[in-house]
Write a protein that holds these residues in place. Sequence first.
Motif, PDB file in Angstrom:
ATOM      1  N   UNK A  91       0.832  -1.200   0.000  1.00  0.00           N
ATOM      2  CA  UNK A  91       0.000   0.000   0.000  1.00  0.00           C
ATOM      3  C   UNK A  91       0.868   1.252   0.000  1.00  0.00           C
ATOM      4  N   UNK A  92       0.361   2.315  -0.607  1.00  0.00           N
ATOM      5  CA  UNK A  92       1.123   3.556  -0.741  1.00  0.00           C
ATOM      6  C   UNK A  92       1.146   4.366   0.541  1.00  0.00           C
ATOM      7  N   UNK A  93       1.977   3.968   1.472  1.00  0.00           N
ATOM      8  CA  UNK A  93       2.026   4.611   2.780  1.00  0.00           C
ATOM      9  C   UNK A  93       2.915   5.837   2.855  1.00  0.00           C
ATOM     10  N   UNK A  94       3.526   6.214   1.736  1.00  0.00           N
ATOM     11  CA  UNK A  94       4.428   7.370   1.716  1.00  0.00           C
ATOM     12  C   UNK A  94       4.175   8.145   0.433  1.00  0.00           C
ATOM     13  N   UNK A  98       4.620  13.620   3.000  1.00  0.00           N
ATOM     14  CA  UNK A  98       5.646  13.107   3.898  1.00  0.00           C
ATOM     15  C   UNK A  98       7.046  13.398   3.352  1.00  0.00           C
ATOM     16  N   UNK A  99       7.201  13.314   2.034  1.00  0.00           N
ATOM     17  CA  UNK A  99       8.495  13.641   1.435  1.00  0.00           C
ATOM     18  C   UNK A  99       8.859  15.099   1.707  1.00  0.00           C
ATOM     19  N   UNK A 112      11.607   2.153   1.707  1.00  0.00           N
ATOM     20  CA  UNK A 112      10.260   1.682   2.060  1.00  0.00           C
ATOM     21  C   UNK A 112      10.044   0.236   1.628  1.00  0.00           C
ATOM     22  N   UNK A 113       9.853  -0.645   2.590  1.00  0.00           N
ATOM     23  CA  UNK A 113       9.430  -2.002   2.224  1.00  0.00           C
ATOM     24  C   UNK A 113       7.903  -2.063   2.187  1.00  0.00           C
ATOM     25  N   UNK A 114       7.330  -0.980   1.691  1.00  0.00           N
ATOM     26  CA  UNK A 114       5.900  -0.858   1.416  1.00  0.00           C
ATOM     27  C   UNK A 114       5.792  -0.063   0.121  1.00  0.00           C
TER      28      UNK A 114
END
Length: 229
Positions: A91-94, A98-99, A112-114
């Motif tokens: 899922x796009x958690x970032x 946030x960047x 990111x391991x997401x």
Amino acid sequence: MSGTVVRNIHRADAGAIEALGRQGVATVHEAQGRTGLMQAYMRPVWRGARIAGSAITALCHPGDNWMIHVACEVLKKGDILVVACSSENSDGGFGELLATSLKALGAKGVILDIGCRDAAEISEMKFPVWSRAISAKGTVKASIGSVNVPVVCAGVNVKPGDVIVADDDGVVVVDRKQASEIARLGAEREKKEAGSRARLQKGELGLDIYDMRKALADKGLKYIDGPLD
């Protein structure tokens, strides 16, 4: 250690981090005995990014990015945020917001391991991000994880303060306590490769430079003069 946030961590020598960053992922991976390389699915959102820094770790749960926000409070300028997940998830958690936050805080980048979203915006702002996937699927803020505890990210154990090196070739992790030694070994490898490169540029064959002929003959390789037809 669920529900734990460790505010202060040890970091590697700044000179070693800089040297490892110059050497790049492939050289560092070879210098430490071909260990520490994250899974090949970890790719940069945009080509040409190249970073090295101390790991701040965040352990999230599937579909939840709450601990990324928590980690923003404890990271320092020059750190790299490493986000692991308690179970496989893309899922796009970032994203771009946030960047923007992490860039303002002085973070070198994010691993990111997401999933990551807002890829175009992140590419335009040139904030370095490596992720498991690109996905527009959003996440919630409902599950407590941990920050600055040991995690497994893309198949590699990462401890807070370990050195992260990332570029177009992938992401490699160097144990904090071994950073200076690996940097030294990497420098030796670069020196050796420079000599090989000069010989290759003159037209010499790798077969001779790397003394492969006897080993190939011992394996049974035979040369036959003339066409087979």
